[in-house]
Design a protein around this motif. Sequence first.
Motif, mmCIF file in Angstrom:
data_model
loop_
_atom_site.group_PDB
_atom_site.id
_atom_site.type_symbol
_atom_site.label_atom_id
_atom_site.label_comp_id
_atom_site.label_asym_id
_atom_site.label_seq_id
_atom_site.Cartn_x
_atom_site.Cartn_y
_atom_site.Cartn_z
ATOM 1 N N VAL A 1 0.835 -1.197 0.000
ATOM 2 C CA VAL A 1 0.000 0.000 0.000
ATOM 3 C C VAL A 1 0.869 1.246 0.000
ATOM 4 O O VAL A 1 2.066 1.191 0.287
ATOM 5 C CB VAL A 1 -0.950 0.038 1.225
ATOM 6 C CG1 VAL A 1 -1.838 -1.199 1.275
ATOM 7 C CG2 VAL A 1 -0.168 0.189 2.516
ATOM 8 N N HIS B 1 0.542 5.264 1.694
ATOM 9 C CA HIS B 1 -0.234 6.080 2.640
ATOM 10 C C HIS B 1 0.681 7.103 3.287
ATOM 11 O O HIS B 1 1.899 7.055 3.138
ATOM 12 C CB HIS B 1 -0.938 5.213 3.684
ATOM 13 C CG HIS B 1 -0.031 4.380 4.536
ATOM 14 N ND1 HIS B 1 -0.468 3.710 5.644
ATOM 15 C CD2 HIS B 1 1.287 4.101 4.471
ATOM 16 C CE1 HIS B 1 0.515 3.058 6.210
ATOM 17 N NE2 HIS B 1 1.602 3.276 5.511
ATOM 18 N N SER B 2 0.075 8.026 3.999
ATOM 19 C CA SER B 2 0.826 9.006 4.784
ATOM 20 C C SER B 2 0.105 9.152 6.119
ATOM 21 O O SER B 2 -1.035 8.713 6.271
ATOM 22 C CB SER B 2 0.902 10.347 4.057
ATOM 23 O OG SER B 2 -0.397 10.883 3.872
ATOM 24 N N LEU C 1 3.933 10.868 1.903
ATOM 25 C CA LEU C 1 3.471 9.663 1.226
ATOM 26 C C LEU C 1 4.623 8.664 1.137
ATOM 27 O O LEU C 1 5.737 9.018 0.756
ATOM 28 C CB LEU C 1 2.957 10.010 -0.178
ATOM 29 C CG LEU C 1 2.317 8.880 -0.967
ATOM 30 C CD1 LEU C 1 1.051 8.391 -0.270
ATOM 31 C CD2 LEU C 1 1.996 9.339 -2.370
ATOM 32 N N ASN D 1 -3.432 3.913 -2.838
ATOM 33 C CA ASN D 1 -3.080 4.936 -1.859
ATOM 34 C C ASN D 1 -4.229 4.988 -0.859
ATOM 35 O O ASN D 1 -5.324 5.450 -1.186
ATOM 36 C CB ASN D 1 -2.885 6.286 -2.552
ATOM 37 C CG ASN D 1 -2.515 7.384 -1.597
ATOM 38 O OD1 ASN D 1 -2.564 7.221 -0.377
ATOM 39 N ND2 ASN D 1 -2.141 8.527 -2.149
ATOM 40 N N LEU D 2 -3.990 4.543 0.347
ATOM 41 C CA LEU D 2 -5.050 4.483 1.346
ATOM 42 C C LEU D 2 -5.540 5.866 1.750
ATOM 43 O O LEU D 2 -6.644 5.996 2.279
ATOM 44 C CB LEU D 2 -4.578 3.699 2.571
ATOM 45 C CG LEU D 2 -4.155 2.253 2.294
ATOM 46 C CD1 LEU D 2 -3.771 1.562 3.598
ATOM 47 C CD2 LEU D 2 -5.237 1.486 1.558
ATOM 48 N N ASP D 3 -4.747 6.903 1.490
ATOM 49 C CA ASP D 3 -5.186 8.272 1.762
ATOM 50 C C ASP D 3 -6.405 8.637 0.916
ATOM 51 O O ASP D 3 -7.182 9.520 1.288
ATOM 52 C CB ASP D 3 -4.068 9.277 1.471
ATOM 53 C CG ASP D 3 -2.852 9.088 2.361
ATOM 54 O OD1 ASP D 3 -2.928 8.350 3.364
ATOM 55 O OD2 ASP D 3 -1.808 9.702 2.045
ATOM 56 N N ASP D 4 -6.574 7.956 -0.224
ATOM 57 C CA ASP D 4 -7.691 8.237 -1.136
ATOM 58 C C ASP D 4 -8.877 7.294 -0.927
ATOM 59 O O ASP D 4 -9.886 7.408 -1.615
ATOM 60 C CB ASP D 4 -7.220 8.114 -2.590
ATOM 61 C CG ASP D 4 -6.146 9.125 -2.947
ATOM 62 O OD1 ASP D 4 -6.095 10.199 -2.304
ATOM 63 O OD2 ASP D 4 -5.338 8.830 -3.855
ATOM 64 N N ASP D 5 -8.758 6.359 -0.004
ATOM 65 C CA ASP D 5 -9.802 5.359 0.215
ATOM 66 C C ASP D 5 -10.852 5.924 1.172
ATOM 67 O O ASP D 5 -10.542 6.271 2.305
ATOM 68 C CB ASP D 5 -9.180 4.094 0.807
ATOM 69 C CG ASP D 5 -10.135 2.922 0.837
ATOM 70 O OD1 ASP D 5 -11.315 3.109 1.211
ATOM 71 O OD2 ASP D 5 -9.695 1.801 0.509
ATOM 72 N N PHE E 1 -11.184 5.141 4.952
ATOM 73 C CA PHE E 1 -10.187 5.586 5.932
ATOM 74 C C PHE E 1 -10.103 7.107 6.050
ATOM 75 O O PHE E 1 -9.102 7.631 6.539
ATOM 76 C CB PHE E 1 -8.811 5.014 5.576
ATOM 77 C CG PHE E 1 -8.783 3.517 5.516
ATOM 78 C CD1 PHE E 1 -8.993 2.749 6.649
ATOM 79 C CD2 PHE E 1 -8.562 2.864 4.313
ATOM 80 C CE1 PHE E 1 -8.981 1.367 6.588
ATOM 81 C CE2 PHE E 1 -8.542 1.485 4.244
ATOM 82 C CZ PHE E 1 -8.751 0.731 5.385
ATOM 83 N N ASN F 1 -5.485 7.860 10.561
ATOM 84 C CA ASN F 1 -4.179 7.372 10.135
ATOM 85 C C ASN F 1 -4.272 5.868 9.928
ATOM 86 O O ASN F 1 -4.737 5.143 10.812
ATOM 87 C CB ASN F 1 -3.118 7.674 11.198
ATOM 88 C CG ASN F 1 -2.703 9.117 11.223
ATOM 89 O OD1 ASN F 1 -2.600 9.766 10.184
ATOM 90 N ND2 ASN F 1 -2.453 9.640 12.406
ATOM 91 N N THR F 2 -3.851 5.409 8.772
ATOM 92 C CA THR F 2 -3.903 3.981 8.464
ATOM 93 C C THR F 2 -2.656 3.297 9.023
ATOM 94 O O THR F 2 -1.835 2.743 8.288
ATOM 95 C CB THR F 2 -4.059 3.744 6.957
ATOM 96 O OG1 THR F 2 -3.051 4.491 6.258
ATOM 97 C CG2 THR F 2 -5.438 4.143 6.473
#
Length: 133
Positions: A13, A15-16, A28, A71-75, A78, A82-83
């Motif tokens: 994944v 993420h940030s 990121l 990118n979990l920031d765009d999911d 979430f 914070n992931t």
Amino acid sequence: MTYTLTVRDHMMVAHSFTGDMFGPAQRLHGATFVVDAAFRAAALDDNGVVVDIGRASDVLRGILSSLTYRNLDDDPRFVGVNTTTERLCAFIAEQLATAARTGTLGRDAGDLHGIAVTLHESHVAWASYELEL
């Protein structure tokens, strides 16, 4: 006495994180996790298993495929959190619990004691989340 069946997979994944405590991880970055999903029961079913290993592997792969190469920031699942490794463990465990409750694992969820998910971030760091069913 408890029996445990564990299946393993992996995910990659991006993420940030938000917060000074995360230092450079606020930017990121990518993460590769080895994922262990453990299913626990006090007794084996009539076939002599905790859950069907093939079904457990397939369900875990399906959950991870919704996260991998993203990118979990765009999911939207979430937003605002914070992931972290710990949060991802809980997310995966809850998805597995839903599969257990709907019979997807080939055994009634009421026959299972719990599910534990461990994400290995490296050979020296990992996190786990356990839930009772």
